[in-house]
Enzyme design. Sequence first.
Site, PDB file in Angstrom:
ATOM      1  CD  GLU A 136      -4.632  -1.336   5.166  1.00  0.00           C
ATOM      2  OE1 GLU A 136      -4.269  -0.461   4.377  1.00  0.00           O
ATOM      3  OE2 GLU A 136      -5.807  -1.714   5.281  1.00  0.00           O
ATOM      4  CB  SER A 196      -2.017  -1.820   2.275  1.00  0.00           C
ATOM      5  OG  SER A 196      -2.370  -0.582   2.835  1.00  0.00           O
ATOM      6  CE1 TYR A 216       0.485   2.975   1.766  1.00  0.00           C
ATOM      7  CE2 TYR A 216       0.541   0.578   1.680  1.00  0.00           C
ATOM      8  CZ  TYR A 216      -0.166   1.762   1.707  1.00  0.00           C
ATOM      9  OH  TYR A 216      -1.520   1.740   1.667  1.00  0.00           O
ATOM     10  NE  ARG A 257      -6.246   5.536  -4.247  1.00  0.00           N
ATOM     11  CZ  ARG A 257      -5.762   4.805  -3.249  1.00  0.00           C
ATOM     12  NH1 ARG A 257      -5.301   5.359  -2.159  1.00  0.00           N
ATOM     13  NH2 ARG A 257      -5.748   3.492  -3.361  1.00  0.00           N
ATOM     14  CG  ASP A 281      -7.549   2.392  -6.295  1.00  0.00           C
ATOM     15  OD1 ASP A 281      -7.287   3.609  -6.313  1.00  0.00           O
ATOM     16  OD2 ASP A 281      -7.237   1.631  -5.363  1.00  0.00           O
ATOM     17  CD  GLU A 298      -8.956  -1.909  -3.890  1.00  0.00           C
ATOM     18  OE1 GLU A 298      -8.532  -1.518  -2.792  1.00  0.00           O
ATOM     19  OE2 GLU A 298      -8.677  -3.017  -4.376  1.00  0.00           O
ATOM     20  CG  ASN A 308      -8.381   3.838   0.487  1.00  0.00           C
ATOM     21  OD1 ASN A 308      -8.779   4.310   1.549  1.00  0.00           O
ATOM     22  ND2 ASN A 308      -7.231   3.207   0.372  1.00  0.00           N
ATOM     23  N   GLY A 319      -4.449   6.721   1.996  1.00  0.00           N
ATOM     24  CA  GLY A 319      -3.163   6.998   2.616  1.00  0.00           C
ATOM     25  C   GLY A 319      -2.751   8.452   2.452  1.00  0.00           C
TER      26      GLY A 319
END
Length: 303
Positions: A17, A145, A211, A250, A252, A265, A267, A271
């Site tokens: 990443e 990602s 992205y 974050r 999800d 999941e 994070n 990002g």
Amino acid sequence: MKQYGKVAVMMGGTSAEREVSLMSGGGVLKALQSQGVDAHAFDPAEKPLSALKDEGFERVFIALHGPFGEDGTLQGALETMGVPYTGCGVMASAIGMDKWRTKLLWQGAGLPIPAFVLLADDSDFAAVEAELGLPLFVKPATEGSSIGVTKVKHPGELRAAYEEARRYDKLVIAEAFVGGGEYTCAIIGDKALPTIKIEPATEFYDYQAKYFRDDTVYRCPSGLAPEVEQRARELALTAFNVLGGRGWGRVDFLMDEAGGIYLLEVNTAPGMTSHSLVPMAARVEGLSYEELCLAILDMAHVG
């Protein structure tokens, strides 16, 4: 901004990443500098961590993604060096990077997750397809990602999807499909921000959709009924806290057609690119990108 001292924006690194990390870090660096912070780029792929001390850095904003950035290794090194850093600590970072162990912890805490199976070379792939149903997702356990992720739609495709994911990780998960929509909830400090609904134009929310593509639709506010929105935010905070999360992150999650929420999941170093979700939710809360970066930097810690 003297209270922050000299700040290293940690970006780049050596994971798959790296490209995304450079975009995230570039945005953070520009934002901090625009607010008068003495911030500088620091790429651990180009210089040793000991340079942080040698060059007089007093605080680190972690904008690294993937292994050796958000998996607890960097956090442990910074703890040892006594350098305050942003985001989750060692334990939450290490667990959050591992989707399998994250699921085990959430499952143990009684939180809702999609059905899943940990795959191996000798798995009965046909039996797994039958158990989880089709379509299903196959993903490396410790990549982010959407790298190495495949949506399996037809019988007999699971083995090939496993072998693709195995290129990135020795741990590979097969996960049941939940079809009521994909959402995310950003967390800043002890507050869950408005949820975002993600509607990719691609087959699923893959690397390009995250992205680079401009046809992914993000809805924030997400359109959930107020009571469901509240439930989703509370569940995201609980899920984050179960892993020992702090600072920012974050979570999800998926929804089924009946309104059930399933955690996907976490994070722990989200990002911060132009397409990223935490800045999007912060804007809805009235927080600019620059203010968000400062808020995150404020929470830098050691131990």
